[in-house]
Design a protein around this motif. Structure first.
Motif, short mmCIF file in Angstrom:
data_model
loop_
_atom_site.label_atom_id
_atom_site.label_comp_id
_atom_site.label_asym_id
_atom_site.label_seq_id
_atom_site.Cartn_x
_atom_site.Cartn_y
_atom_site.Cartn_z
N LEU A 1 1.07 -1.30 -0.02
CA LEU A 1 -0.12 -0.07 0.12
C LEU A 1 0.64 1.16 0.08
O LEU A 1 0.55 2.25 -0.63
CB LEU A 1 -0.86 -0.07 1.20
CG LEU A 1 -1.90 1.15 1.29
CD1 LEU A 1 -2.90 1.34 0.21
CD2 LEU A 1 -2.53 1.23 2.67
N LEU A 2 1.86 1.26 1.03
CA LEU A 2 2.63 2.50 1.10
C LEU A 2 3.60 2.70 -0.42
O LEU A 2 3.83 3.77 -0.88
CB LEU A 2 3.70 2.35 2.31
CG LEU A 2 2.72 2.42 3.41
CD1 LEU A 2 3.94 1.89 4.72
CD2 LEU A 2 2.08 3.36 3.73
N PHE B 1 10.60 4.11 3.24
CA PHE B 1 10.22 3.97 4.29
C PHE B 1 10.67 2.76 4.72
O PHE B 1 11.43 1.65 3.95
CB PHE B 1 8.54 4.01 4.13
CG PHE B 1 7.94 2.97 3.20
CD1 PHE B 1 7.62 1.70 3.84
CD2 PHE B 1 7.95 3.19 1.82
CE1 PHE B 1 7.09 0.91 2.87
CE2 PHE B 1 7.06 2.33 0.90
CZ PHE B 1 6.88 0.93 1.81
N GLU B 2 10.52 2.37 5.94
CA GLU B 2 10.80 0.79 6.73
C GLU B 2 9.47 0.57 7.46
O GLU B 2 8.70 1.45 8.07
CB GLU B 2 12.01 0.95 7.60
CG GLU B 2 13.16 1.49 6.86
CD GLU B 2 14.42 1.29 7.86
OE1 GLU B 2 15.58 1.42 7.17
OE2 GLU B 2 14.18 1.33 8.93
N PRO C 1 9.06 16.57 -1.65
CA PRO C 1 7.85 15.61 -0.91
C PRO C 1 7.75 16.21 0.48
O PRO C 1 8.58 16.26 1.21
CB PRO C 1 8.28 14.24 -0.79
CG PRO C 1 9.31 14.26 -2.21
CD PRO C 1 9.98 15.50 -2.34
N HIS C 2 6.36 16.38 0.98
CA HIS C 2 6.29 16.88 2.39
C HIS C 2 4.97 16.94 2.67
O HIS C 2 4.17 16.52 1.86
CB HIS C 2 6.87 18.36 2.33
CG HIS C 2 5.99 19.31 1.61
ND1 HIS C 2 6.01 19.37 0.25
CD2 HIS C 2 4.73 20.15 1.84
CE1 HIS C 2 5.14 20.17 -0.28
NE2 HIS C 2 4.50 20.83 0.84
N LEU C 3 4.53 16.73 4.03
CA LEU C 3 3.38 16.59 4.65
C LEU C 3 2.51 17.82 4.39
O LEU C 3 3.30 18.94 4.80
CB LEU C 3 3.25 16.12 5.98
CG LEU C 3 3.91 14.85 6.37
CD1 LEU C 3 4.05 14.51 7.67
CD2 LEU C 3 2.86 13.53 5.85
N HIS D 1 0.92 11.31 4.33
CA HIS D 1 0.25 11.13 5.58
C HIS D 1 0.17 9.53 6.03
O HIS D 1 0.33 8.98 6.83
CB HIS D 1 -1.12 11.89 5.81
CG HIS D 1 -0.99 13.23 6.06
ND1 HIS D 1 -0.63 13.83 7.31
CD2 HIS D 1 -0.96 14.22 4.96
CE1 HIS D 1 -0.37 15.04 7.22
NE2 HIS D 1 -0.74 15.36 6.05
N LEU D 2 -0.31 8.93 4.73
CA LEU D 2 -0.49 7.34 4.84
C LEU D 2 0.94 6.71 5.17
O LEU D 2 0.93 5.74 5.99
CB LEU D 2 -1.15 6.92 3.54
CG LEU D 2 -1.67 5.29 3.53
CD1 LEU D 2 -2.63 5.24 4.64
CD2 LEU D 2 -2.08 5.04 2.33
N VAL D 3 1.93 7.36 4.55
CA VAL D 3 3.26 6.72 4.73
C VAL D 3 3.68 7.02 6.01
O VAL D 3 4.35 6.08 6.92
CB VAL D 3 4.32 7.36 3.68
CG1 VAL D 3 5.88 7.11 4.00
CG2 VAL D 3 4.10 6.89 2.43
N ALA D 4 3.47 8.45 6.62
CA ALA D 4 3.95 8.62 7.84
C ALA D 4 3.10 7.88 9.17
O ALA D 4 3.95 7.74 9.94
CB ALA D 4 3.76 10.10 7.98
N THR D 5 2.17 7.57 9.09
CA THR D 5 1.36 6.74 9.98
C THR D 5 1.60 5.25 9.70
O THR D 5 1.57 4.61 10.70
CB THR D 5 -0.16 7.12 9.76
OG1 THR D 5 -0.70 6.81 8.79
CG2 THR D 5 -0.34 8.64 10.23
N GLY D 6 1.78 4.76 8.65
CA GLY D 6 1.86 3.19 8.28
C GLY D 6 3.28 2.53 8.40
O GLY D 6 3.52 1.59 8.57
N ALA D 7 4.21 3.73 8.25
CA ALA D 7 5.75 3.12 8.15
C ALA D 7 6.11 3.29 9.67
O ALA D 7 5.88 4.18 10.38
CB ALA D 7 6.42 3.96 7.33
#
Length: 188
Positions: free
Chosen positions: A81-82, A170-171, A131-133, A147-153
């Motif tokens: 997804l990410l 991302f990790e 790239p930024h939030l 935001h999805l990456v920031a919360t899911g990673a």
């Protein structure tokens, strides 16, 4: 019988009209073939590939992620997804989405985690993209990908390359498994 013969004649067996996607190619830049390491660690396995910046290649990317990560579905779904969000951002916001544009996908298995890096072809002429939030606007149909990456990673970041390209990485930490329970066991 005549109807079957006529139907067979009308059935296309010629593949010249069907679009054939070119195969992904190996990423050549050394920076694309090495993980982002936040701590010294020499042990990793990984791979990088470069694909055309076309939406049809999101499926190719997800298939490659599944193969390289070799994780159970419950751990792989968030990674897919990410990565899909970042892939689509490259197409939408950078030269990667222009004719001839490319996207590099790098996947690394590190100790206790999986790292994915998506690298674009750089900003379009006359544009500056970083790239930024962004603040979330509930009425806006876009702007939620990072935001999805920031919360899911577990961790994520950006890298600005000297050649103008940008990587977002991302990790996702792997789930600890108790050897006494099956891998797909879930506590309720």
């Amino acid at each position: 019988m005549a109807a079957l013969v006529e139907q067979a004649k009308n059935t296309k067996t010629d593949t010249r009209n069907r679009e054939v996607l070119p195969l992904p190619k190996r990423a050549n830049a050394p920076s694309d073939r090495a993980p982002v390491l936040l701590e010294p660690n020499d042990e990793f396995t990984g791979s990088a590939m470069t694909v055309p910046g076309e939406p049809a290649y999101a499926k190719v990317m997800r298939r490659r992620l599944r193969t390289l990560a070799s994780l159970p579905d419950r751990e792989l779904r968030p990674i897919e997804l990410l990565a899909s969000e970042l892939f689509n951002n490259c197409i939408r916001h950078t030269r990667s989405g222009d004719p001839g544009g490319e996207i590099t996908i790098s996947v690394f298995k590190l100790e206790g985690r999986t790292q994915v890096r998506i690298t674009d072809a750089g900003p379009r002429d006359g544009e500056i993209t970083v790239p930024h939030l962004r603040p979330l606007d509930p009425d806006d149909e876009s702007g939620r990908g990072l935001h999805l990456v920031a919360t899911g990673a577990s961790r994520w970041g950006t890298i600005h390359h000297d050649d103008g390209r940008t990587s977002v990485w991302f990790e996702v930490d792997r789930i600890d498994r108790n050897p006494a329970r099956p891998a797909d066991y879930a506590e309720w």
